[in-house]
Design a protein around this motif. Structure first.
Motif, PDB file in Angstrom:
ATOM      1  N   LYS A 111      19.481   5.604  -2.213  1.00 53.00           N
ATOM      2  CA  LYS A 111      19.846   6.947  -1.716  1.00 53.00           C
ATOM      3  C   LYS A 111      18.630   7.879  -1.717  1.00 53.00           C
ATOM      4  O   LYS A 111      17.973   8.063  -2.740  1.00 53.00           O
ATOM      5  CB  LYS A 111      20.953   7.528  -2.597  1.00 53.00           C
ATOM      6  N   GLY A 112      18.287   8.394  -0.570  1.00 52.61           N
ATOM      7  CA  GLY A 112      17.161   9.321  -0.440  1.00 52.61           C
ATOM      8  C   GLY A 112      15.796   8.641  -0.408  1.00 52.61           C
ATOM      9  O   GLY A 112      14.766   9.322  -0.307  1.00 52.61           O
ATOM     10  N   ALA A 113      15.779   7.300  -0.494  1.00 54.72           N
ATOM     11  CA  ALA A 113      14.489   6.599  -0.641  1.00 54.72           C
ATOM     12  C   ALA A 113      13.748   6.424   0.682  1.00 54.72           C
ATOM     13  O   ALA A 113      14.341   6.359   1.765  1.00 54.72           O
ATOM     14  CB  ALA A 113      14.729   5.212  -1.251  1.00 54.72           C
ATOM     15  N   SER A 114      12.420   6.348   0.555  1.00 54.72           N
ATOM     16  CA  SER A 114      11.568   5.840   1.621  1.00 54.72           C
ATOM     17  C   SER A 114      11.313   4.375   1.286  1.00 54.72           C
ATOM     18  O   SER A 114      10.975   4.050   0.139  1.00 54.72           O
ATOM     19  CB  SER A 114      10.230   6.580   1.650  1.00 54.72           C
ATOM     20  N   ILE A 115      11.475   3.500   2.281  1.00 58.24           N
ATOM     21  CA  ILE A 115      11.350   2.055   2.044  1.00 58.24           C
ATOM     22  C   ILE A 115      10.277   1.513   2.986  1.00 58.24           C
ATOM     23  O   ILE A 115      10.265   1.857   4.173  1.00 58.24           O
ATOM     24  CB  ILE A 115      12.698   1.343   2.327  1.00 58.24           C
ATOM     25  N   ALA A 116       9.387   0.678   2.455  1.00 62.30           N
ATOM     26  CA  ALA A 116       8.466  -0.076   3.315  1.00 62.30           C
ATOM     27  C   ALA A 116       8.936  -1.526   3.266  1.00 62.30           C
ATOM     28  O   ALA A 116       9.251  -2.034   2.184  1.00 62.30           O
ATOM     29  CB  ALA A 116       7.029   0.038   2.812  1.00 62.30           C
ATOM     30  N   THR A 169       0.829  -1.220   0.000  1.00 63.38           N
ATOM     31  CA  THR A 169       0.000   0.000   0.000  1.00 63.38           C
ATOM     32  C   THR A 169       0.863   1.270   0.000  1.00 63.38           C
ATOM     33  O   THR A 169       0.363   2.358  -0.242  1.00 63.38           O
ATOM     34  CB  THR A 169      -0.965   0.066   1.216  1.00 63.38           C
ATOM     35  N   TYR A 170       2.165   1.119   0.292  1.00 58.81           N
ATOM     36  CA  TYR A 170       3.053   2.295   0.291  1.00 58.81           C
ATOM     37  C   TYR A 170       3.609   2.604  -1.101  1.00 58.81           C
ATOM     38  O   TYR A 170       4.210   3.656  -1.314  1.00 58.81           O
ATOM     39  CB  TYR A 170       4.200   2.095   1.297  1.00 58.81           C
ATOM     40  N   ALA A 171       3.400   1.692  -2.054  1.00 51.47           N
ATOM     41  CA  ALA A 171       3.953   1.900  -3.409  1.00 51.47           C
ATOM     42  C   ALA A 171       3.445   3.190  -4.075  1.00 51.47           C
ATOM     43  O   ALA A 171       4.247   3.951  -4.627  1.00 51.47           O
ATOM     44  CB  ALA A 171       3.679   0.679  -4.277  1.00 51.47           C
ATOM     45  N   PRO A 172       2.140   3.500  -4.016  1.00 48.24           N
ATOM     46  CA  PRO A 172       1.679   4.714  -4.699  1.00 48.24           C
ATOM     47  C   PRO A 172       2.308   6.003  -4.147  1.00 48.24           C
ATOM     48  O   PRO A 172       2.356   7.010  -4.836  1.00 48.24           O
ATOM     49  CB  PRO A 172       0.159   4.712  -4.440  1.00 48.24           C
ATOM     50  N   GLN A 173       2.807   5.934  -2.892  1.00 43.56           N
ATOM     51  CA  GLN A 173       3.463   7.132  -2.320  1.00 43.56           C
ATOM     52  C   GLN A 173       4.948   7.195  -2.682  1.00 43.56           C
ATOM     53  O   GLN A 173       5.698   7.998  -2.144  1.00 43.56           O
ATOM     54  CB  GLN A 173       3.344   7.117  -0.797  1.00 43.56           C
ATOM     55  N   GLY A 174       5.369   6.301  -3.574  1.00 41.86           N
ATOM     56  CA  GLY A 174       6.764   6.348  -4.039  1.00 41.86           C
ATOM     57  C   GLY A 174       7.747   5.575  -3.177  1.00 41.86           C
ATOM     58  O   GLY A 174       8.956   5.693  -3.366  1.00 41.86           O
ATOM     59  N   PHE A 175       7.252   4.769  -2.226  1.00 37.19           N
ATOM     60  CA  PHE A 175       8.165   3.962  -1.411  1.00 37.19           C
ATOM     61  C   PHE A 175       8.732   2.813  -2.252  1.00 37.19           C
ATOM     62  O   PHE A 175       8.044   2.276  -3.128  1.00 37.19           O
ATOM     63  CB  PHE A 175       7.429   3.328  -0.221  1.00 37.19           C
ATOM     64  N   ILE A 176       9.962   2.404  -1.958  1.00 33.51           N
ATOM     65  CA  ILE A 176      10.467   1.121  -2.451  1.00 33.51           C
ATOM     66  C   ILE A 176       9.875   0.072  -1.519  1.00 33.51           C
ATOM     67  O   ILE A 176      10.030   0.172  -0.292  1.00 33.51           O
ATOM     68  CB  ILE A 176      12.006   1.058  -2.403  1.00 33.51           C
ATOM     69  N   CYS A 177       9.164  -0.887  -2.067  1.00 33.00           N
ATOM     70  CA  CYS A 177       8.492  -1.898  -1.227  1.00 33.00           C
ATOM     71  C   CYS A 177       9.290  -3.195  -1.230  1.00 33.00           C
ATOM     72  O   CYS A 177       9.607  -3.736  -2.293  1.00 33.00           O
ATOM     73  CB  CYS A 177       7.064  -2.125  -1.721  1.00 33.00           C
ATOM     74  N   ALA A 178       9.607  -3.680  -0.043  1.00 27.96           N
ATOM     75  CA  ALA A 178      10.462  -4.861   0.107  1.00 27.96           C
ATOM     76  C   ALA A 178       9.735  -5.901   0.954  1.00 27.96           C
ATOM     77  O   ALA A 178       9.168  -5.553   1.996  1.00 27.96           O
ATOM     78  CB  ALA A 178      11.763  -4.459   0.799  1.00 27.96           C
TER      79      ALA A 178
END
Ligand code: 3SL
Length: 243
Positions: free
Chosen positions: A92-97, A57-66
């Motif tokens: 670098k600079g990413a938000s990750i879920a 669900t975090y993908a649409p906010q631009g998170f890298i989903c792992a």
């Protein structure tokens, strides 16, 4: 003197009151090691979540989903839980879920603590320094494997407790046992870890190189902490991690 206690499985956490304490979440193979790698490579923040469904669900906010389950990347996700995936330029600079079999669940279960920190051999020295600076009771929480005891997280708990034993009082037999085990195993940690069930799992999956990477000591001078449900690096760590 503050106390140090070791919880050998998340299942045992219910026996411990976390109020006013710092919990160090430990998942040497590989969640907490990979989180340290991500921050060392410039990740901005990490959202640990319990399930792949929540993670995506975090993908649409631009998170890298792992997502990882049973040691394998979950289908449909950008990455799994290998430390090498968190060295890519996109980090670098990413938000990750991220969701993993044990590590992210252990973080979730620790939320009543006053502080949550991420520990691994990769950042052990920085972590110990910060725990000494804080002078608060510490719980070393081993994420284990599906609520079972594991060797690698216990060994790290022993390594930290050994380092802290002059500054903290040892509050339980689990910590004494962890220190003794570390003293035996640290003569050749890489060989000792090969006895563990997770190492055998990695050999079957062909990902043994992740083990050697995660057993390196003190290569990162940073300590991720949980703040408002996100893992971040506090300001002081950010300066140290810029490479
Ligand atoms: O369970 C976890 O949190 C993972 O670290 C397991 S694995 O190393 O990715 O298999």
């Amino acid at each position: 003197m503050p106390k140090i206690q070791t919880v050998l499985s998340p299942m045992l956490l219910q026996l411990t009151n976390l109020t006013g304490k710092t919990v160090v979440v430990i998942d040497i193979l590989r969640a907490t090691s990979s989180m340290c790698v991500a921050f060392a490579h410039g990740a901005q923040r990490i959202k640990p979540v319990s399930t792949p469904q929540e993670c995506i669900t975090y993908a649409p906010q631009g998170f890298i989903c792992a997502a990882e389950r049973d040691g394998k990347p979950v289908e449909g996700f950008a990455i799994g839980n290998s430390p090498f995936s968190y060295m890519e330029p996109a980090i670098k600079g990413a938000s990750i879920a991220i969701t993993t079999t044990n590590g992210t669940q252990a973080i979730e279960m620790s939320k009543s603590a006053s502080r949550i920190m991420i520990g691994s051999f990769l950042n052990k020295k920085a972590l110990c320094k910060e725990l000494i600076r804080q002078q608060q009771d510490v719980i070393l929480l081993c994420s284990g494997w599906k609520n079972n005891y594991n060797l690698e997280d216990t060994l790290f708990a022993g390594a930290v407790a050994k380092e802290l034993q002059d500054e903290f009082s040892i509050a339980d037999d689990a910590t004494i046992g962890a220190i003794d085990l570390y003293e035996v195993a640290s003569r050749d940690l890489n060989s000792y870890i090969k006895k563990s069930s997770h190492a055998h799992r990695f050999i079957t999956l062909g990902i043994e190189k992740d083990i050697a990477f995660c057993l390196q000591q003190d290569i990162y001078d940073l300590v991720p902490i949980l703040e408002n449900d996100f893992l971040i690096l506090p300001e002081s760590n950010l300066i140290a991690s810029i490479t």
